[in-house]
Design an enzyme around this catalytic site. Structure first.
Site, PDB file in Angstrom:
ATOM      1  N   GLY A  53      14.228  -8.286   5.293  1.00 44.63           N
ATOM      2  CA  GLY A  53      15.196  -7.207   5.818  1.00 44.63           C
ATOM      3  C   GLY A  53      16.619  -7.289   5.877  1.00 44.63           C
ATOM      4  O   GLY A  53      17.359  -6.523   5.747  1.00 44.63           O
ATOM      5  N   CYS A  94       5.365  -3.334   0.201  1.00 47.24           N
ATOM      6  CA  CYS A  94       6.502  -3.853   1.282  1.00 47.24           C
ATOM      7  C   CYS A  94       7.631  -2.635   1.140  1.00 47.24           C
ATOM      8  O   CYS A  94       8.054  -2.138   0.055  1.00 47.24           O
ATOM      9  CB  CYS A  94       7.501  -5.159   0.790  1.00 47.24           C
ATOM     10  SG  CYS A  94       8.861  -5.629   1.647  1.00 47.24           S
ATOM     11  N   ASN A  95       7.767  -1.957   2.349  1.00 40.80           N
ATOM     12  CA  ASN A  95       8.798  -1.150   2.121  1.00 40.80           C
ATOM     13  C   ASN A  95      10.351  -1.334   1.776  1.00 40.80           C
ATOM     14  O   ASN A  95      10.939  -0.797   1.192  1.00 40.80           O
ATOM     15  CB  ASN A  95       8.729  -0.391   3.768  1.00 40.80           C
ATOM     16  CG  ASN A  95       7.638   0.436   4.203  1.00 40.80           C
ATOM     17  OD1 ASN A  95       6.849  -0.110   4.726  1.00 40.80           O
ATOM     18  ND2 ASN A  95       7.139   1.352   3.516  1.00 40.80           N
ATOM     19  N   THR A  96      10.612  -2.448   2.274  1.00 35.67           N
ATOM     20  CA  THR A  96      11.946  -3.160   1.908  1.00 35.67           C
ATOM     21  C   THR A  96      12.392  -3.415   0.506  1.00 35.67           C
ATOM     22  O   THR A  96      13.210  -3.011  -0.002  1.00 35.67           O
ATOM     23  CB  THR A  96      12.312  -4.390   2.735  1.00 35.67           C
ATOM     24  OG1 THR A  96      12.299  -3.939   4.220  1.00 35.67           O
ATOM     25  CG2 THR A  96      13.728  -4.997   2.529  1.00 35.67           C
ATOM     26  N   CYS A 138       6.143  -0.056   8.395  1.00 32.53           N
ATOM     27  CA  CYS A 138       6.076  -1.467   7.960  1.00 32.53           C
ATOM     28  C   CYS A 138       4.461  -1.923   7.778  1.00 32.53           C
ATOM     29  O   CYS A 138       3.704  -1.663   8.267  1.00 32.53           O
ATOM     30  CB  CYS A 138       6.770  -2.244   8.874  1.00 32.53           C
ATOM     31  SG  CYS A 138       6.605  -3.982   8.364  1.00 32.53           S
ATOM     32  N   THR A 139       4.302  -2.530   6.573  1.00 34.41           N
ATOM     33  CA  THR A 139       2.998  -2.903   6.027  1.00 34.41           C
ATOM     34  C   THR A 139       2.315  -3.942   7.214  1.00 34.41           C
ATOM     35  O   THR A 139       1.339  -3.999   7.438  1.00 34.41           O
ATOM     36  CB  THR A 139       2.987  -3.455   4.684  1.00 34.41           C
ATOM     37  OG1 THR A 139       4.003  -4.438   4.502  1.00 34.41           O
ATOM     38  CG2 THR A 139       3.340  -2.425   3.727  1.00 34.41           C
ATOM     39  N   HIS A 140       3.124  -4.616   7.714  1.00 36.46           N
ATOM     40  CA  HIS A 140       2.601  -5.611   8.800  1.00 36.46           C
ATOM     41  C   HIS A 140       2.045  -4.891  10.032  1.00 36.46           C
ATOM     42  O   HIS A 140       1.113  -5.417  10.387  1.00 36.46           O
ATOM     43  CB  HIS A 140       3.754  -6.582   9.383  1.00 36.46           C
ATOM     44  CG  HIS A 140       4.198  -7.591   8.664  1.00 36.46           C
ATOM     45  ND1 HIS A 140       4.910  -7.355   7.582  1.00 36.46           N
ATOM     46  CD2 HIS A 140       3.970  -9.076   8.557  1.00 36.46           C
ATOM     47  CE1 HIS A 140       5.095  -8.918   6.826  1.00 36.46           C
ATOM     48  NE2 HIS A 140       4.480  -9.590   7.629  1.00 36.46           N
ATOM     49  N   ASP A 174       4.577  -8.936  -1.471  1.00 39.26           N
ATOM     50  CA  ASP A 174       5.133  -8.890  -0.172  1.00 39.26           C
ATOM     51  C   ASP A 174       6.017  -9.997   0.056  1.00 39.26           C
ATOM     52  O   ASP A 174       5.716 -10.990  -0.542  1.00 39.26           O
ATOM     53  CB  ASP A 174       4.064  -8.212   0.715  1.00 39.26           C
ATOM     54  CG  ASP A 174       4.950  -7.696   2.064  1.00 39.26           C
ATOM     55  OD1 ASP A 174       6.196  -7.501   2.106  1.00 39.26           O
ATOM     56  OD2 ASP A 174       4.290  -7.204   3.101  1.00 39.26           O
TER      57      ASP A 174
END
Length: 274
Positions: free
Chosen positions: A53, A83-85, A190-192, A20
């Site tokens: 991002g 990580c989505n991005t 978002c993974t966060h 990530d």
């Protein structure tokens, strides 16, 4: 890659890598640890280059490949892109580089299971992801006929990354104000955000209404990583897994913010650190 439980490192150990931009990878790593306490974990992130991002897709891809290369050098059985991005912009390049020898598992917001209950649904995501063609396509594909509210969460991932308690609370409170009261399922896009799921759940709770069901991606990607590696979950195995952390290509301890979160404390628990 076939279903087998023999695809281990040359020394007979299981090894899973998670990547990530920052500490959003803690949720997926902790999910792997719960499923395979005996697995060696390699966590590779890019604190020197985050956040990803605002970067161009080409820059995100280049940085993701560098982070993945650092992890792949440790010869894991699977690589989770937590990580989505990075999944949106770099997953094809990552798979072209590493598969079929190294399965690469991307992270997709859990719109499909959230919409399965009929809604209404809210999707919390970064401002860059909210309203993006990628997220809009997921909603069209998996939530057709379900009312979905996209909620941007400016500053929340940065606040989580820095363990800034006050900023986390402010960002969650602001996002909760833009979340309809009748929402029954909330996607953590978002993974966060999964690291502060308890605070999010409390912020969207309304007296007299059932609790909102949160949908993250960590458990699903951890399960998929084991499946793609031909490995069986063994949650009762001895906690003998090692932990190796790579920060922008350098081996180092987990970032200081990690123990702020339950997932970080789990990873720093009674295991050997490589």
């Amino acid at each position: 890659m076939g279903e087998r439980d023999t695809d281990t490192c040359g020394d007979g150990r299981v090894k899973i890598a998670v990547m990530d931009a920052g500490i959003g990878l803690l949720a997926a790593a902790a999910a792997v640890r719960r499923l395979r306490p005996d697995a060696d974990l390699v966590l590779s992130s890019d604190p020197d280059g985050m956040p990803w991002g605002p970067r161009t897709p080409e820059d995100i891809t280049a940085r993701a490949l560098a982070v993945a290369e650092a992890a792949a050098a440790h010869r894991p059985q699977a690589l989770i892109v937590a990580c989505n991005t990075a999944t949106v912009h770099a997953l094809p390049a990552l798979r072209a580089r590493f598969e079929p020898g190294l399965p690469v598992i991307g992270t997709v917001p859990a719109v499909k299971p959230a919409a399965a209950g009929g809604g209404p649904v809210a999707v919390w995501a970064t401002p860059a992801t909210t309203g993006s063609p990628y997220q809009s396509a997921l909603i069209r594909q998996f939530a057709d006929g379900v009312r979905v509210t996209e909620v941007p969460c400016p500053g929340l991932s940065d606040a989580v990354e820095n363990a800034d308690e006050a900023a986390v609370d402010l960002a969650i409170t602001a996002a909760a104000r833009h979340t309809p009261d009748d929402v029954r399922a909330l996607v953590l896009g978002c993974t966060h955000y999964e690291l502060v799921a308890g605070r999010i759940r409390a912020a969207v709770r309304h007296p007299g209404l059932p609790p909102v069901v949160l949908h993250g991606s960590a458990d699903a990607v951890a399960t998929q990583a084991l499946r793609r590696s031909g490995l069986t979950p063994t949650p009762d195995a001895p906690a003998t897994g090692t932990l190796t952390t790579i920060l922008s290509g350098r081996e180092a301890p987990l970032p200081a913010a990690a123990p702020t979160y339950a997932e970080g404390r789990l990873l720093l628990g009674p295991v050997t650190h490589g």
